[in-house]
Design an enzyme around this catalytic site. Structure first.
Site, PDB file in Angstrom:
ATOM      1  N   GLU B  51      77.117  39.062 -22.737  1.00 20.96           N
ATOM      2  CA  GLU B  51      77.314  40.377 -22.114  1.00 20.96           C
ATOM      3  C   GLU B  51      76.520  41.486 -22.789  1.00 20.96           C
ATOM      4  OE1 GLU B  51      79.776  38.271 -22.779  1.00 20.96           O
ATOM      5  OE2 GLU B  51      81.034  38.017 -21.004  1.00 20.96           O
ATOM      6  N   PHE B 113      96.753  37.633 -21.684  1.00 18.35           N
ATOM      7  CA  PHE B 113      95.526  36.865 -21.905  1.00 18.35           C
ATOM      8  C   PHE B 113      94.310  37.717 -21.538  1.00 18.35           C
ATOM      9  CE2 PHE B 113      92.264  33.835 -20.316  1.00 18.35           C
ATOM     10  CZ  PHE B 113      91.926  33.315 -21.557  1.00 18.35           C
ATOM     11  N   GLN B 114      93.373  37.816 -22.449  1.00 22.42           N
ATOM     12  CA  GLN B 114      92.136  38.591 -22.282  1.00 22.42           C
ATOM     13  C   GLN B 114      92.389  40.069 -22.003  1.00 22.42           C
ATOM     14  OE1 GLN B 114      89.480  36.313 -19.688  1.00 22.42           O
ATOM     15  NE2 GLN B 114      88.795  35.224 -21.523  1.00 22.42           N
ATOM     16  N   LYS B 163      92.946  44.016 -12.415  1.00 22.62           N
ATOM     17  CA  LYS B 163      92.700  42.993 -11.394  1.00 22.62           C
ATOM     18  C   LYS B 163      93.422  43.295 -10.078  1.00 22.62           C
ATOM     19  CE  LYS B 163      92.153  38.068 -10.752  1.00 22.62           C
ATOM     20  NZ  LYS B 163      92.294  36.715 -11.298  1.00 22.62           N
ATOM     21  N   MET B 480      62.143  44.901 -42.946  1.00 26.94           N
ATOM     22  CA  MET B 480      62.465  46.287 -43.265  1.00 26.94           C
ATOM     23  C   MET B 480      63.487  46.366 -44.393  1.00 26.94           C
ATOM     24  SD  MET B 480      61.632  49.303 -42.732  1.00 26.94           S
ATOM     25  CE  MET B 480      60.979  49.899 -41.181  1.00 26.94           C
TER      26      MET B 480
HETATM   27  C1  LIG Z   1      72.362  44.407 -35.351  1.00 31.32           C
HETATM   28  C2  LIG Z   1      71.693  44.879 -36.574  1.00 31.32           C
HETATM   29  N1  LIG Z   1      72.033  44.351 -37.781  1.00 31.32           N
HETATM   30  C3  LIG Z   1      71.424  44.769 -38.913  1.00 31.32           C
HETATM   31  C4  LIG Z   1      70.452  45.721 -38.866  1.00 31.32           C
HETATM   32  C5  LIG Z   1      69.766  46.180 -40.153  1.00 31.32           C
HETATM   33  N2  LIG Z   1      68.345  45.863 -40.126  1.00 31.32           N
HETATM   34  C6  LIG Z   1      67.396  46.776 -39.818  1.00 31.32           C
HETATM   35  S1  LIG Z   1      65.847  46.137 -39.805  1.00 31.32           S
HETATM   36  C7  LIG Z   1      66.408  44.621 -40.255  1.00 31.32           C
HETATM   37  C8  LIG Z   1      65.459  43.472 -40.425  1.00 31.32           C
HETATM   38  C9  LIG Z   1      64.870  43.019 -39.132  1.00 31.32           C
HETATM   39  O1  LIG Z   1      64.156  41.837 -39.343  1.00 31.32           O
HETATM   40  P1  LIG Z   1      63.062  41.357 -38.320  1.00 31.32           P
HETATM   41  O2  LIG Z   1      63.610  41.395 -36.945  1.00 31.32           O
HETATM   42  O3  LIG Z   1      62.506  40.061 -38.770  1.00 31.32           O
HETATM   43  O4  LIG Z   1      61.980  42.516 -38.376  1.00 31.32           O
HETATM   44  P2  LIG Z   1      60.926  42.888 -39.542  1.00 31.32           P
HETATM   45  O5  LIG Z   1      61.479  44.068 -40.261  1.00 31.32           O
HETATM   46  O6  LIG Z   1      60.777  41.708 -40.424  1.00 31.32           O
HETATM   47  O7  LIG Z   1      59.694  43.226 -38.796  1.00 31.32           O
HETATM   48  C10 LIG Z   1      67.797  44.625 -40.418  1.00 31.32           C
HETATM   49  C11 LIG Z   1      68.595  43.480 -40.835  1.00 31.32           C
HETATM   50  C12 LIG Z   1      70.144  46.267 -37.599  1.00 31.32           C
HETATM   51  N3  LIG Z   1      69.255  47.239 -37.448  1.00 31.32           N
HETATM   52  N4  LIG Z   1      70.759  45.810 -36.483  1.00 31.32           N
END
Ligand SMILES: Cc1ncc(C[n+]2csc(CCOP(=O)(O)OP(=O)(O)O)c2C)c(N)n1
Ligand SMILES: [Mg+2]
Lengths: 163, 572
Positions: B51, B113-114, B163, B480
């Site tokens: 979803e 439920f749900q 529902k 990052m």
């Molecule tokens: C749902 C979610 N969880 C955690 C983060 C924190 N976060 C920001 S950038 C990142 C790394 C992303 O890795 P990747 O997709 O491989 O991109 P890269 O930076 O390596 O280009 C994380 C964990 C986020 N932005 N969103």
């Protein structure tokens, strides 16, 4: 600074929780909150007292106004206004205490609304400061229970908060 | 008048609202609605695999078209799975209606439920939510939901539908309201003329002006007005990450985007300006850096449809609440009619200064003979697609590289989760775009971390034939996060490695798509071309890039706008 914000709210389920949710979500203070229906059954009137810098208060009023169910609001503290709070206090009242309490209640223009052989229940209306003053005057050692409604307020003079 | 069941009324309301595409996933509490959907063919439904992806698809659709997206899910887990998507749309002010099934009214509150209190759960991340209490209210509720979602500052609206509101054999008179009136919801229709006049006077008197435009310009469909005003004045313009495309980035007046990973010249120009015209932007912390050090010499004119965005973080000297298009139109006619003209000498000196900052080349990277740099991949894609593709992105270094190096000249083409920063956004958003723009190139520039957060949607792409191009900038790390750990935690890479990555080639083949892996620099261009040439296939291009690259410029934490790292060793 302490502010009293008065809000006309659609009288719909969930509207109140939106207001309360906004305050906690955005880290604003709520000191007191009262809400009740108005003469117009589609509207509730809510009064909230809060504290914050001018910038915070400006955000609070703007964010409240953004809620779809907030119809209108006013910061009563921006003009002259009347504020009242109602308090019921249960006090230990035996022997000489009884006369003493009666005198204090009279000075504060309160009423003893329920009496038993050992307890007085006092009703007092006024500003929050006045209610604090009363509790202080009777001395906290004799106080068995305190219940306060929170502040309601209204502007002085011709100004009205209506649609 | 026609008699319809609640479920039929709901679908008919969507038709009458002009909704052609909805994204969703069925379940118990929504089955009456799904049955009504089955018995008609005007509203098309895309079945996702999770979803959250349905919401991002609707979001991608909304960002590309400017029209509200629509989602349909069941109660409980179906509804809670939408929350991240809804919060994503909320943070970026995307118009959207999310229809959620709910357990029957008689069961509400009994931990049925749900059963989930979706009104309560969604409240902090929606513009508004509504629950249906009588089947007869369905048409008006739907009209209200779209009205609220798409007017003023747009945002997601959730509609909770127990529902028993959709029971098939209970029929009611149906008519769809043309208009809704909400006494407590009246977004501004035009700005205050006095304030606009004052703003124009200040604008014309400025010596070191800059225009700072945000996503509101795109949402408010005011890119033409903004472009005309900017050209008429001859002033420099920068925009936020969300505003990319609101002004052609190949134009010489454009300084690139600003903020944490913005260009050197944009951040310097902002910091040294004496007047900032902020249009549909919200002085987000990723733009301002430390607010107390923000642009010390600048006076600020701030145009926004949302009064609460004005003077929230940075005080405005001239606030203007109103739709950006109409306010800019008024400004344009005042500027055209004004006797005063911008101070040509001051402006020439200002541009001279800005050109010096530009010549400093803040946005640069070292190329290498053997490893592939992510920046060059994006530059090449930009060239190969003439800067005309729709580009969605996930969150991380790849997102910043995509935003920095792809040259967007048009609005609605750059689609990313700027406010919430939701990994997993990119692929479903790209699908939402492709679904409604089958002839356009749609790229999803992602990372091997992010893509795995909604990779199951490769299956949806197969079912509905959505040939997007997935460009996986594979640095084998949560890049990052790793960059921040390099900069702030002495390179202690706590949980930022993606060990045991899947074989993406086998994975995409299992889903019935094409995979291309690029490891060597000399293969980059031919293989990217090969991928782009497969118009009717989803191609997953897995590109092994430099694992040690950082995103620069990067503002120094808690500094002013002008305090930046330009490389691992260079700080200004
Ligand atoms: C749902 C979610 N969880 C955690 C983060 C924190 N976060 C920001 S950038 C990142 C790394 C992303 O890795 P990747 O997709 O491989 O991109 P890269 O930076 O390596 O280009 C994380 C964990 C986020 N932005 N969103
Ligand atoms: Mg990565």
């Amino acid at each position: 600074m302490r502010r009293i914000i008065s809000v006309l709210l659609e009288n719909e389920p969930g509207a109140l929780s939106r207001v309360v949710g906004l305050f906690s979500q955005r880290n604003y203070n709520i000191e007191t909150l009262t809400v009740a229906p108005t003469e117009d059954e589609t509207l509730s009137r809510l009064t909230v007292t809060t504290t914050g810098s001018d910038k915070v208060i400006e955000q609070i009023t703007k964010q409240l106004n953004k809620l779809i169910e907030v119809v209108k609001l006013v910061d009563l503290t921006e003009g002259s206004h009347i504020e009242r709070e109602l308090m019921l206090v249960k006090l230990k009242a035996t022997g000489s205490q009884r006369a003493e309490i009666k005198r204090t209640v009279d000075i504060f223009r309160g009423q003893i609304v329920d009496v038993t052989s050992s307890v007085y229940t006092v009703q007092l209306a006024g500003s929050s400061d006045k209610l604090d003053g009363f509790v202080q005057a009777v001395g906290t050692s004799g106080v068995l229970e305190v219940v306060r409604t929170g502040v309601s307020g209204i502007a002085r003079g011709e100004k009205v908060l209506s649609l | 008048m026609e008699l319809l069941s609640g479920a039929d009324m709901l679908i008919r309301s969507l038709q009458d609202e002009g909704i052609e595409n909805i994204y969703g996933y069925p379940g118990g509490a929504a089955l009456h609605i799904y049955d009504a959907l089955f018995r008609q063919d005007k509203v098309k439904h895309i079945l996702v695999r999770h979803e959250q992806a349905a919401v991002h698809m609707a979001d991608g659709y909304a960002r590309a078209t400017g029209k509200p997206g629509t989602v349909l899910v069941t109660s409980g887990p179906g509804a809670t799975n939408t929350i991240t998507g809804i919060a994503t749309a909320f943070m970026d002010s995307i118009p959207m209606v999310v229809l959620c099934g709910q357990v029957a009214s008689s069961l509400i509150g009994e931990d049925a439920f749900q059963e989930t209190d979706m009104i309560g759960v969604s409240r902090p991340v929606v513009k508004h939510n509504l629950s249906v209490r009588h089947p007869q209210d369905i048409p008006e509720t739907i009209r209200k939901a779209y009205h609220i979602a798409s007017t003023g500052r747009p945002g997601p609206v959730v509609v909770d539908i127990p529902k028993d509101m959709t029971t098939p054999n209970e029929r009611y008179e149906y008519s769809y309201p043309k208009k809704v009136k909400l006494r407590s919801y009246n977004p501004a229709v035009r700005g205050h003329s006095g304030q606009i006049k004052k703003a124009v006077d200040m604008l014309l008197a400025a010596k070191r002006p800059v225009i700072y435009a945000g996503g509101g310009v795109i949402l408010g469909k005011a890119t033409e007005q903004l472009t005309e005003l900017t050209r008429l004045l001859g002033y420099p313009i920068t925009n936020t990450l969300m505003g990319i495309g609101c002004y052609p980035c190949s134009d010489k007046q454009h300084l690139g985007w600003l903020g944490m990973h913005g260009t050197y010249e944009a951040n310097m120009t902002m910091h040294h300006s004496d007047l900032i015209l902020a249009v549909g932007a919200r002085f987000d912390d990723r733009v301002t850096n430390a607010t107390e050090k923000f642009c010390p010499g600048a006076r600020i004119v701030h145009i926004d449809i949302d009064p609460a965005s004005i003077s929230k973080t940075i005080d405005a000297d001239v606030p203007i609440v109103g739709p950006v298009d109409s306010v800019l139109n008024e400004m344009l006619s005042l500027v055209k009619g004004a006797k005063e003209k911008p101070d040509a000498d001051a402006l020439a000196a200002w541009w001279k200064q800005i050109d010096e900052w530009r010549a400093f080349h803040g946005m640069r990277y070292e190329t290498s003979d053997d490893v592939i740099k992510p920046q060059e991949v994006v530059e090449m894609l930009s060239r190969l697609t003439n800067g005309e593709a729709f580009v969605t992105s996930d969150v991380g270094q790849h997102q910043m590289f995509a935003a920095q190096y792809y040259k967007f000249d048009k609005p609605n083409r750059w689609i990313n989760s700027g406010g919430l920063g939701t990994m997993g956004f990119g692929l479903p958003a790209a699908m939402g775009v492709k679904h409604t723009h089958p002839d356009d190139e749609v790229l999803c520039i992602t990372g091997e971390g992010s893509i795995q957060m909604n990779i199951q949607e490769l299956s949806t792409c197969k079912q509905y034939d959505l040939p997007v191009k997935i460009i996986n900038l594979n640095n084998q790390a949560l890049g990052m996060v790793k960059q921040w750990q390099d900069m702030n935690y002495e390179s202690r890479h706590s949980q930022s490695y993606m060990e045991s990555l899947p074989d993406f080639m086998k994975l995409v083949e299992a889903y019935g798509h094409v995979g291309i892996r690029i490891e060597r620099k000399e293969d980059l261009e031919p293989k990217l071309k090969e991928a782009l040439a497969m118009k009717d296939k989803l191609v997953f291009v897995d590109i092994l890039i430099d694992r040690y690259e950082h995103v620069y410029p990067m503002q120094v934490a808690r500094g002013s706008m002008k305090d930046m790292w330009l490389s691992k060793t260079e700080r200004v």
